[in-house]
Design a protein around this motif. Sequence first.
Motif, PDB file in Angstrom:
ATOM      1  N   GLY A 230      46.624  40.304  48.872  1.00  0.00           N
ATOM      2  CA  GLY A 230      47.094  39.804  47.582  1.00  0.00           C
ATOM      3  C   GLY A 230      46.178  38.726  47.031  1.00  0.00           C
ATOM      4  O   GLY A 230      45.788  38.757  45.859  1.00  0.00           O
ATOM      5  N   CYS A 231      45.818  37.750  47.886  1.00  0.00           N
ATOM      6  CA  CYS A 231      44.941  36.666  47.430  1.00  0.00           C
ATOM      7  C   CYS A 231      43.518  37.169  47.189  1.00  0.00           C
ATOM      8  O   CYS A 231      42.828  36.688  46.279  1.00  0.00           O
ATOM      9  N   MET A 232      43.078  38.162  47.985  1.00  0.00           N
ATOM     10  CA  MET A 232      41.752  38.729  47.742  1.00  0.00           C
ATOM     11  C   MET A 232      41.703  39.377  46.355  1.00  0.00           C
ATOM     12  O   MET A 232      40.737  39.190  45.599  1.00  0.00           O
ATOM     13  N   GLU A 233      42.746  40.124  46.019  1.00  0.00           N
ATOM     14  CA  GLU A 233      42.804  40.766  44.712  1.00  0.00           C
ATOM     15  C   GLU A 233      42.768  39.717  43.596  1.00  0.00           C
ATOM     16  O   GLU A 233      42.066  39.875  42.593  1.00  0.00           O
ATOM     17  N   TYR A 234      43.516  38.616  43.781  1.00  0.00           N
ATOM     18  CA  TYR A 234      43.552  37.557  42.770  1.00  0.00           C
ATOM     19  C   TYR A 234      42.177  36.898  42.629  1.00  0.00           C
ATOM     20  O   TYR A 234      41.689  36.681  41.504  1.00  0.00           O
ATOM     21  N   VAL A 235      41.553  36.583  43.765  1.00  0.00           N
ATOM     22  CA  VAL A 235      40.237  35.927  43.733  1.00  0.00           C
ATOM     23  C   VAL A 235      39.211  36.820  43.035  1.00  0.00           C
ATOM     24  O   VAL A 235      38.417  36.356  42.211  1.00  0.00           O
ATOM     25  N   LEU A 236      39.245  38.116  43.349  1.00  0.00           N
ATOM     26  CA  LEU A 236      38.285  39.035  42.751  1.00  0.00           C
ATOM     27  C   LEU A 236      38.554  39.244  41.254  1.00  0.00           C
ATOM     28  O   LEU A 236      37.631  39.452  40.473  1.00  0.00           O
ATOM     29  N   GLU A 237      39.838  39.209  40.863  1.00  0.00           N
ATOM     30  CA  GLU A 237      40.193  39.382  39.448  1.00  0.00           C
ATOM     31  C   GLU A 237      39.828  38.147  38.625  1.00  0.00           C
ATOM     32  O   GLU A 237      39.276  38.258  37.527  1.00  0.00           O
ATOM     33  N   GLU A 238      40.186  36.968  39.144  1.00  0.00           N
ATOM     34  CA  GLU A 238      40.071  35.735  38.352  1.00  0.00           C
ATOM     35  C   GLU A 238      38.763  34.989  38.575  1.00  0.00           C
ATOM     36  O   GLU A 238      38.336  34.214  37.718  1.00  0.00           O
ATOM     37  N   GLY A 239      38.124  35.191  39.724  1.00  0.00           N
ATOM     38  CA  GLY A 239      36.929  34.440  40.076  1.00  0.00           C
ATOM     39  C   GLY A 239      35.819  34.483  39.041  1.00  0.00           C
ATOM     40  O   GLY A 239      35.297  33.429  38.634  1.00  0.00           O
ATOM     41  N   PRO A 240      35.431  35.694  38.575  1.00  0.00           N
ATOM     42  CA  PRO A 240      34.299  35.758  37.628  1.00  0.00           C
ATOM     43  C   PRO A 240      34.522  34.961  36.349  1.00  0.00           C
ATOM     44  O   PRO A 240      33.566  34.452  35.766  1.00  0.00           O
ATOM     45  N   ASN A 241      35.780  34.867  35.899  1.00  0.00           N
ATOM     46  CA  ASN A 241      36.061  34.187  34.630  1.00  0.00           C
ATOM     47  C   ASN A 241      36.288  32.683  34.786  1.00  0.00           C
ATOM     48  O   ASN A 241      36.422  31.974  33.788  1.00  0.00           O
ATOM     49  N   HIS A 242      36.368  32.198  36.034  1.00  0.00           N
ATOM     50  CA  HIS A 242      36.664  30.778  36.247  1.00  0.00           C
ATOM     51  C   HIS A 242      35.666  30.113  37.191  1.00  0.00           C
ATOM     52  O   HIS A 242      36.009  29.198  37.927  1.00  0.00           O
ATOM     53  N   GLY A 425      36.886  49.241  43.992  1.00  0.00           N
ATOM     54  CA  GLY A 425      37.062  48.973  42.577  1.00  0.00           C
ATOM     55  C   GLY A 425      37.184  47.490  42.286  1.00  0.00           C
ATOM     56  O   GLY A 425      36.564  46.966  41.351  1.00  0.00           O
ATOM     57  N   ALA A 426      37.987  46.775  43.104  1.00  0.00           N
ATOM     58  CA  ALA A 426      38.193  45.340  42.882  1.00  0.00           C
ATOM     59  C   ALA A 426      36.904  44.553  43.095  1.00  0.00           C
ATOM     60  O   ALA A 426      36.548  43.684  42.285  1.00  0.00           O
ATOM     61  N   VAL A 427      36.198  44.847  44.187  1.00  0.00           N
ATOM     62  CA  VAL A 427      34.930  44.155  44.461  1.00  0.00           C
ATOM     63  C   VAL A 427      33.907  44.506  43.385  1.00  0.00           C
ATOM     64  O   VAL A 427      33.191  43.634  42.873  1.00  0.00           O
ATOM     65  N   GLY A 428      33.845  45.788  43.019  1.00  0.00           N
ATOM     66  CA  GLY A 428      32.897  46.220  41.997  1.00  0.00           C
ATOM     67  C   GLY A 428      33.130  45.528  40.671  1.00  0.00           C
ATOM     68  O   GLY A 428      32.176  45.056  40.022  1.00  0.00           O
ATOM     69  N   LEU A 429      34.396  45.442  40.245  1.00  0.00           N
ATOM     70  CA  LEU A 429      34.706  44.789  38.971  1.00  0.00           C
ATOM     71  C   LEU A 429      34.351  43.306  39.012  1.00  0.00           C
ATOM     72  O   LEU A 429      33.862  42.750  38.021  1.00  0.00           O
ATOM     73  N   ALA A 430      34.620  42.658  40.152  1.00  0.00           N
ATOM     74  CA  ALA A 430      34.294  41.232  40.272  1.00  0.00           C
ATOM     75  C   ALA A 430      32.788  41.016  40.161  1.00  0.00           C
ATOM     76  O   ALA A 430      32.326  40.112  39.445  1.00  0.00           O
ATOM     77  N   VAL A 431      32.011  41.847  40.869  1.00  0.00           N
ATOM     78  CA  VAL A 431      30.544  41.715  40.816  1.00  0.00           C
ATOM     79  C   VAL A 431      30.033  42.034  39.412  1.00  0.00           C
ATOM     80  O   VAL A 431      29.182  41.320  38.864  1.00  0.00           O
ATOM     81  N   ILE A 432      30.560  43.104  38.811  1.00  0.00           N
ATOM     82  CA  ILE A 432      30.133  43.504  37.462  1.00  0.00           C
ATOM     83  C   ILE A 432      30.419  42.392  36.451  1.00  0.00           C
ATOM     84  O   ILE A 432      29.560  42.028  35.640  1.00  0.00           O
TER      85      ILE A 432
END
Length: 533
Positions: A230-242, A425-432
């Motif tokens: 759950g926290c990995m998904e959050y970090v990958l989703e929100e990390g790039p924007n913050h 998908g989650a890691v890819g989106l975060a990197v992208i």
Amino acid sequence: MATATITAGAAPAPAMPAVPTTISTRRLIAFLAMVFGMFMAILDIQIVSASLAEIQAGLSASSDEIPWVQTAYLIAEVVMIPLSGFLSRMLSTRVLFAGAAAGFTAASALAATATNIDQMIVYRAIQGFIGGGMIPSVFAAAFTIFPPSRRAMVSPMIGLVATLAPTIGPTVGGYISHAMSWHWLFLINVIPGILVTVTTWTLIDFDKPNLGLFSKFDWWGLAGMAAFLGCMEYVLEEGPNHDWLQEQAVFICAIIMVVGAALFFWRAFTAEEPIVDLRAFTNVNFAFGSLFSFVIGIGLYGLTYLYPVFLGRIRGYDSLMIGEALFVSGLAMFVTAPISGILSSKMDLRIMMMIGLFGFAAGTWWMTHLTADWDFWELLIPQILRGSSMMLCMVPINNIALGTLPPDRLKNASGLFNLTRNLGGAVGLAVINTVLIDRSAFHYARLAEHVEWGSAAAQAKLQNMTLDFHQTPGLDATKAAISKLSGMVQQQASLLSFMDVFTMLTVLFATMAVFTLVIAKPAPPAGSGGGGH
């Protein structure tokens, strides 16, 4: 059909238990109902993603709150997917799948009734958690109830559903939100959901429950897995924007993720009945299949994200126009699915997967020549390459990962296999996202160096634009010209960052295509009836 196995050296393929040579009509109808349920669950993510602006307006939500409509769903789903293997063994496929379909349907109806953003986030979390139980069950059932000789038909079907749903999501979501209201993004699930629930409850008879497992349920393992994933998904989703760990919430979630991971892996290797059985990775077939599934997740979700962002940000398209421009990928998948089924029984699956990955690389390489004028026709070839390559990859990957596992391992392994695609998908989106943000800033700074007062070309361009704006009464021509010039620089910087991402993806897919050569030559399992290569 030559279902793939990867043999290590001269070691024989794992012995397969007896499987039926035919399948009853009852089981076939039950399986088709399960496939449709999985299609609903996966499609729901993308049709909502394409229409977040409409939901935001309807619920009067802020721009910071509305992403949680998706994030809550994804976090809950990523926890359920690996958990579903244990629940399926404990409750049976029938109870788990029918219960998941019923819960998903009820949560969809609740989401349509939401009157504020808080209600919507709660209902979406419930929808994601319960709906996540449907996806791995289909993969496990396909390799449990179908004889190997029929998998040339089944693998393309589930591969098509797993990849087509995210691809056509923006198109379907755009049409629904334009033709009706955002409520129908959820209400559209209700009638089909009821039919799937009733059909699967009535017809599924693949296995029996083992209620004794409840007394061995690893609650600490579940807590660790929920915190970790759950926290990995959050970090990958929100990390790039913050700016990643510079944001307090992302930093705290990263710490919880590490602690949760430590607890989860400790319990996975020490509990009597772990929540997730990681021993499936000792099967070389499964380990390789999961690696390629991770990469396909990057391609599937990364490209489904990149094309709409380009069309929205650079071309100014709305959700409906984006959907109309991108339907070709789904059409290419649909056409290629039966071809991939036939090819999988006639050629070496490594070669088939290599062709698919090189096709991906060719499509992303084509996109490195992007300009601000690209529209439907310029995107046509990359989309065809993307859609057809996806199907050429998915069928052999499914067979390699799950084709030779014994039935007692299939349910847990199916959850892990689907998790790798979602995490890809989650890691890819975060990197992208990170690359888009960082490279856009880099290119803007470099371009700005050439658009300054000392540049004769820049000053000439600015003067011409100022003269054009002088013809508009009541407008400060100089400010308008400077603003437009700045916008042009920003657009070019953004375009260059898109090219960087597509270059990165080209290298990834080409590398993985070459990597297929290190896999030992696949061979059909005994009794498959396929000709080996």
